[in-house]
Design an enzyme around this catalytic site. Structure first.
Site, mmCIF file in Angstrom:
data_model
loop_
_atom_site.group_PDB
_atom_site.id
_atom_site.type_symbol
_atom_site.label_atom_id
_atom_site.label_comp_id
_atom_site.label_asym_id
_atom_site.label_seq_id
_atom_site.Cartn_x
_atom_site.Cartn_y
_atom_site.Cartn_z
ATOM 1 N N LYS A 60 -35.948 82.996 150.031
ATOM 2 C CA LYS A 60 -36.684 83.445 148.848
ATOM 3 C C LYS A 60 -38.175 83.482 149.168
ATOM 4 C CE LYS A 60 -36.975 82.345 143.879
ATOM 5 N NZ LYS A 60 -36.445 81.454 142.816
ATOM 6 N N SER A 135 -34.249 83.568 139.021
ATOM 7 C CA SER A 135 -35.234 84.361 139.718
ATOM 8 C C SER A 135 -34.915 84.579 141.192
ATOM 9 C CB SER A 135 -36.600 83.703 139.584
ATOM 10 O OG SER A 135 -36.607 82.460 140.266
ATOM 11 N N SER A 159 -32.567 79.190 138.482
ATOM 12 C CA SER A 159 -32.807 80.370 139.319
ATOM 13 C C SER A 159 -31.906 80.529 140.530
ATOM 14 C CB SER A 159 -34.261 80.409 139.763
ATOM 15 O OG SER A 159 -35.028 80.907 138.702
HETATM 16 N N1 GLN Z 1 -35.483 81.592 134.098
HETATM 17 C C1 GLN Z 1 -36.179 80.345 134.166
HETATM 18 C C2 GLN Z 1 -37.658 80.558 134.015
HETATM 19 O O1 GLN Z 1 -38.059 81.663 133.940
HETATM 20 C C3 GLN Z 1 -35.846 79.657 135.455
HETATM 21 C C4 GLN Z 1 -36.729 79.984 136.579
HETATM 22 C C5 GLN Z 1 -36.401 79.252 137.824
HETATM 23 O O2 GLN Z 1 -35.459 78.475 137.896
HETATM 24 N N2 GLN Z 1 -37.258 79.438 138.810
HETATM 25 O O3 GLN Z 1 -38.425 79.653 133.950
#
Ligand code: GLN
Length: 440
Positions: A60, A135, A159
């Site tokens: 990532k 994400s 994410s």
């Molecule tokens: N969707 C969640 C957020 O936007 C989780 C993001 C993540 O785990 N990096 O904060």
């Protein structure tokens, strides 16, 4: 046996991945950058071996890989070349893994769909025309499309698990503090964890085994790496699996159908399914976002345009800007007691409830997301987008491990079963995931 046996030599394996990338990457957009030294790394793996010898890994884009850009899928860090390897990356390399490239993601890991990347959205290889989730969108998509055998993602509020569920692959968020965060660019440091994504439970377990264990960070747990793969077992005799009614109330019936079938299969394999209560589940989402806004705002103060290319507020997307503004507002002194402190209190409450529920059972099963992935381009309100995270944020707030394994499909769209365990009980979580695997 706790090493990987690939069908092909490292170089051949890499070539197969590169061929698939050549065929489909234009459509999927899983990568921000490919590793120009991948071939050299595959040759080195051939010479040196290792437990992951030749395994191709997508990383990532918020994790430092020396010589490649850690952009966080943002314009702010568009040209930031990582000067060192994150500890997790170092550990993968030392066991012969080959880094294929830097995976696409939501900008600064803020999102649940993979659509907020400065480098354009990622497609779901397992469900045409749909979002892959986020994400860690590119990480999960790369694995689902066969561009890489495995991937590293980060999970602050789901994410890793959310895109794993939508793309039909396995994803693990480890216990907070089990995997060194050194080299991960923060979203919210009290919640962020690096974890593996792979096509099957065994490979994910092996990756976790390699990246887990004490590092240099103060926030790390003082634990030795565990040989998860050696103790992997799908024997569920005597294993108690909890399920909360509160999960049902927020989940769409079609997803719930898949999850219930999965629970019945676990029962048929010897597990006992027990009902547990999580009365404060509905407080998890607002609590999570409050904490994220404040911690993210603080983390972004270093992007002031002096050290890195751009001042973040001048170039970021709408979601990142919204979080900076809200975080700044909440952080102002006069509000501190009103919002942030209360969020921390709720965080303790949620943690307590989860740990209490886990005292009655070995693992807690749940859906991963309340709804199926939407079509790419469909526009959602911020609250609709945040609602994807209802079922994944509790594990982060409590610091407990949670993994996702493909459980079935609804109209061809993958649905993942989520399995939570007590802190540092990754082994029982992996065993239940192994038992649930292969349902499709
Ligand atoms: N969707 C969640 C957020 O936007 C989780 C993001 C993540 O785990 N990096 O904060």
């Amino acid at each position: 046996m706790n090493e990987l046996v690939l069908e092909h030599s490292p170089l051949e394996n890499l070539e197969r991945c590169l061929e698939r990338i050549q065929e489909r990457e234009r459509e999927i957009n899983a990568f921000i950058e490919l590793n120009p030294r991948a071939e050299e790394e595959a040759r080195r793996a051939e010479r040196h071996g290792g437990r992951l010898c030749g395994l191709t890994v997508a990383v990532k884009s918020n994790i430092n890989v020396r010589g490649l850009r850690a952009t966080c899928a943002s314009k702010t860090l568009e040209n930031y070349v990582a000067p060192y390897d994150a500890v997790a990356v170092q550990r993968l390399r030392s066991e012969g893994a080959v880094i294929v490239g830097m995976a696409n993601m939501d900008e600064f890991a803020c999102g649940s769909s993979g659509e907020t990347s400065y480098f354009g959205p990622t497609q779901n290889p397992a469900a045409e025309g749909r979002i892959p989730g986020g994400s860690s969108s590119g990480s999960a998509a790369a694995v689902a499309a066969g561009f890489a055998d495995a991937a590293l993602g980060s999970d602050t509020g789901g994410s890793i698990r959310n895109p794993a569920s939508h793309c039909g692959v396995v994803g693990i968020k480890p216990t907070y503090g089990l995997v060194p965060r050194h080299g991960l660019i923060d979203l919210a440091m009290s919640l962020d964890q690096i974890g593996p994504i792979a096509r099957d439970v065994r490979t994910a377990a092996l990756l976790l085994e390699v990246i887990a264990g004490r590092g240099r960070e103060a926030s790390m747990l003082d634990v030795q790496p565990q040989p998860y793969t050696r103790h992997l077992s799908a024997d569920l005799a005597g294993v108690r699996v909890g399920f909360a009614r509160e999960f049902e109330e927020v989940t769409s019936p079609e997803i719930l159908g898949v999850i219930k079938r999965s629970l019945r299969r676990l029962e048929a394999q010897g597990a006992e399914v027990v009902e547990v209560e999580l009365p404060s589940l509905e407080k998890a989402l607002p609590t999570y976002y409050l904490i994220v806004f404040v911690e993210f705002f603080s983390a972004t103060r270093r992007y002031d345009g002096r050290r890195y290319g751009y001042r973040i507020e001048e170039v970021c997307g709408a979601e990142v800007l919204r979080r900076i503004h809200l975080g700044s507002y909440i952080s102002q002194k006069e509000y501190a007691g009103r919002y942030y402190r209360r969020a921390l209190q709720f965080r303790s409450l949620i943690r307590r409830e989860l740990l209490q529920a886990l005292e009655q059972v070995d693992v807690l099963a749940a859906p991963t997301t309340p709804k199926l992935p939407h079509r790419l381009g469909e526009s959602l309100t911020p609250l609709e987008m945040y609602a994807y995270d209802l079922l994944t944020v509790p594990a982060n707030l409590a610091g407990i491990p949670a993994g996702v394994v493909p459980a079935g499909r609804v109209r061809g769209i993958p649905v993942g079963l989520q399995v939570h365990a007590k802190p540092l009980e990754e082994q029982v979580m992996l065993n239940v995931m192994l038992a649930a695997e292969g349902a499709e």
